[in-house]
Design a protein around this motif. Sequence first.
Motif, PDB file in Angstrom:
ATOM      1  N   ILE A  31      30.426  29.134 -49.179  1.00 40.41           N
ATOM      2  CA  ILE A  31      31.489  28.145 -49.196  1.00 40.41           C
ATOM      3  C   ILE A  31      31.055  26.986 -50.070  1.00 40.41           C
ATOM      4  CG2 ILE A  31      30.631  27.011 -47.101  1.00 40.41           C
ATOM      5  CD1 ILE A  31      33.623  26.591 -46.316  1.00 40.41           C
ATOM      6  N   SER A  32      31.995  26.449 -50.848  1.00 38.04           N
ATOM      7  CA  SER A  32      31.683  25.342 -51.730  1.00 38.04           C
ATOM      8  C   SER A  32      31.452  24.053 -50.935  1.00 38.04           C
ATOM      9  CB  SER A  32      32.825  25.135 -52.728  1.00 38.04           C
ATOM     10  OG  SER A  32      34.020  24.796 -52.043  1.00 38.04           O
ATOM     11  N   TRP A  33      30.981  23.019 -51.608  1.00 34.78           N
ATOM     12  CA  TRP A  33      30.658  21.774 -50.915  1.00 34.78           C
ATOM     13  C   TRP A  33      31.892  21.169 -50.248  1.00 34.78           C
ATOM     14  CZ3 TRP A  33      33.085  17.226 -52.098  1.00 34.78           C
ATOM     15  CH2 TRP A  33      33.780  17.188 -53.314  1.00 34.78           C
ATOM     16  N   SER A  34      33.058  21.348 -50.858  1.00 31.30           N
ATOM     17  CA  SER A  34      34.294  20.782 -50.311  1.00 31.30           C
ATOM     18  C   SER A  34      34.940  21.687 -49.280  1.00 31.30           C
ATOM     19  CB  SER A  34      35.285  20.536 -51.430  1.00 31.30           C
ATOM     20  OG  SER A  34      35.739  21.772 -51.974  1.00 31.30           O
ATOM     21  N   GLY A  35      34.533  22.944 -49.238  1.00 37.20           N
ATOM     22  CA  GLY A  35      35.171  23.922 -48.362  1.00 37.20           C
ATOM     23  C   GLY A  35      36.363  24.600 -48.992  1.00 37.20           C
ATOM     24  N   GLY A  36      36.696  24.230 -50.220  1.00 33.29           N
ATOM     25  CA  GLY A  36      37.896  24.759 -50.846  1.00 33.29           C
ATOM     26  C   GLY A  36      37.750  26.135 -51.465  1.00 33.29           C
ATOM     27  N   ALA A  80      21.224  26.712 -48.033  1.00 34.55           N
ATOM     28  CA  ALA A  80      21.881  25.659 -48.801  1.00 34.55           C
ATOM     29  C   ALA A  80      21.635  25.877 -50.293  1.00 34.55           C
ATOM     30  CB  ALA A  80      21.352  24.291 -48.374  1.00 34.55           C
ATOM     31  N   ARG A  81      22.645  25.535 -51.079  1.00 36.45           N
ATOM     32  CA  ARG A  81      22.554  25.706 -52.529  1.00 36.45           C
ATOM     33  C   ARG A  81      22.878  24.362 -53.189  1.00 36.45           C
ATOM     34  NH1 ARG A  81      22.973  29.347 -56.787  1.00 36.45           N
ATOM     35  NH2 ARG A  81      24.432  28.760 -58.449  1.00 36.45           N
ATOM     36  N   GLY A  82      21.943  23.854 -53.944  1.00 38.32           N
ATOM     37  CA  GLY A  82      22.119  22.550 -54.571  1.00 38.32           C
ATOM     38  C   GLY A  82      22.988  22.577 -55.808  1.00 38.32           C
ATOM     39  N   ALA A  83      23.356  23.743 -56.273  1.00 32.20           N
ATOM     40  CA  ALA A  83      24.208  23.874 -57.452  1.00 32.20           C
ATOM     41  C   ALA A  83      25.575  24.392 -57.025  1.00 32.20           C
ATOM     42  CB  ALA A  83      23.572  24.842 -58.449  1.00 32.20           C
ATOM     43  N   PRO A  84      26.609  24.225 -57.852  1.00 33.98           N
ATOM     44  CA  PRO A  84      27.926  24.767 -57.503  1.00 33.98           C
ATOM     45  C   PRO A  84      27.889  26.279 -57.392  1.00 33.98           C
ATOM     46  CG  PRO A  84      28.094  23.157 -59.286  1.00 33.98           C
ATOM     47  CD  PRO A  84      26.643  23.442 -59.105  1.00 33.98           C
ATOM     48  N   LEU A  85      28.817  26.842 -56.641  1.00 31.95           N
ATOM     49  CA  LEU A  85      28.952  28.290 -56.606  1.00 31.95           C
ATOM     50  C   LEU A  85      29.399  28.791 -57.977  1.00 31.95           C
ATOM     51  CD1 LEU A  85      30.773  28.780 -53.175  1.00 31.95           C
ATOM     52  CD2 LEU A  85      28.327  29.004 -53.667  1.00 31.95           C
ATOM     53  N   TYR A  86      29.012  30.023 -58.284  1.00 30.49           N
ATOM     54  CA  TYR A  86      29.474  30.633 -59.529  1.00 30.49           C
ATOM     55  C   TYR A  86      30.982  30.839 -59.449  1.00 30.49           C
ATOM     56  CZ  TYR A  86      24.579  31.603 -60.523  1.00 30.49           C
ATOM     57  OH  TYR A  86      23.235  31.482 -60.764  1.00 30.49           O
ATOM     58  N   SER A  87      31.616  30.775 -60.591  1.00 32.36           N
ATOM     59  CA  SER A  87      33.054  30.994 -60.643  1.00 32.36           C
ATOM     60  C   SER A  87      33.358  32.475 -60.503  1.00 32.36           C
ATOM     61  CB  SER A  87      33.611  30.482 -61.980  1.00 32.36           C
ATOM     62  OG  SER A  87      34.998  30.717 -62.069  1.00 32.36           O
ATOM     63  N   GLY A 102      25.697  29.041 -47.576  1.00 28.42           N
ATOM     64  CA  GLY A 102      25.886  30.487 -47.506  1.00 28.42           C
ATOM     65  C   GLY A 102      25.350  31.069 -46.217  1.00 28.42           C
ATOM     66  N   TRP A 103      25.915  32.176 -45.833  1.00 26.82           N
ATOM     67  CA  TRP A 103      25.400  32.975 -44.712  1.00 26.82           C
ATOM     68  C   TRP A 103      24.871  34.290 -45.277  1.00 26.82           C
ATOM     69  CZ3 TRP A 103      24.529  31.559 -39.802  1.00 26.82           C
ATOM     70  CH2 TRP A 103      25.207  30.444 -39.294  1.00 26.82           C
ATOM     71  N   PHE A 104      23.704  34.668 -44.805  1.00 26.63           N
ATOM     72  CA  PHE A 104      23.069  35.930 -45.149  1.00 26.63           C
ATOM     73  C   PHE A 104      22.699  36.637 -43.850  1.00 26.63           C
ATOM     74  CE2 PHE A 104      21.877  35.765 -49.773  1.00 26.63           C
ATOM     75  CZ  PHE A 104      22.467  34.551 -50.059  1.00 26.63           C
ATOM     76  N   ARG A 105      22.359  37.902 -43.950  1.00 28.76           N
ATOM     77  CA  ARG A 105      21.902  38.625 -42.765  1.00 28.76           C
ATOM     78  C   ARG A 105      20.829  39.627 -43.164  1.00 28.76           C
ATOM     79  NH1 ARG A 105      27.427  42.087 -41.425  1.00 28.76           N
ATOM     80  NH2 ARG A 105      27.351  43.499 -43.247  1.00 28.76           N
ATOM     81  N   GLN A 106      19.974  39.930 -42.184  1.00 30.45           N
ATOM     82  CA  GLN A 106      18.896  40.880 -42.407  1.00 30.45           C
ATOM     83  C   GLN A 106      18.822  41.843 -41.239  1.00 30.45           C
ATOM     84  OE1 GLN A 106      15.011  39.166 -43.144  1.00 30.45           O
ATOM     85  NE2 GLN A 106      14.335  41.012 -44.204  1.00 30.45           N
TER      86      GLN A 106
END
Length: 128
Positions: free
Chosen positions: A51-56, A98-105, A35-39
């Motif tokens: 973006i998911s691990w596969s980029g899809g 980085a997120r070790g779990a899948p993105l939420y649906s 993920g990208w965040f900004r401050q």
Amino acid sequence: QVQLVESGGGLVQAGGSLRLSCAASGRTFSSYAMGWFRQAPGKEREFVAAISWSGGITYYVDPVKGRFTISRDNAKKTVYLQMNSLKPEDTAVYYCGARGAPLYSGSYYYTDADFGSWGQGTQVTVSS
């Protein structure tokens, strides 16, 4: 565990473009959603894109939809954020996580707690 280093920030005029990169070290990069965040000054860090691990699968916060594109190259262990039609309100320090779990649906507004292994950030300044 991954270590992340952001780059590509800079000073650009409104309407211009920048491409941010986030390089990862570690063998398991392809198993992480990114993920990208900004401050912005005086504000909390906010979600921009994921973006998911596969980029899809990709998600964007409404203010950047149609202007920003997140992508990744797992062979290069790098995630990108292409930013077009930049506006002064895009000025911020941009971080990847980085997120070790899948993105939420479906659409979801991610927070700091949903990602980790933050890099040091890269400054983006958009002048009017």
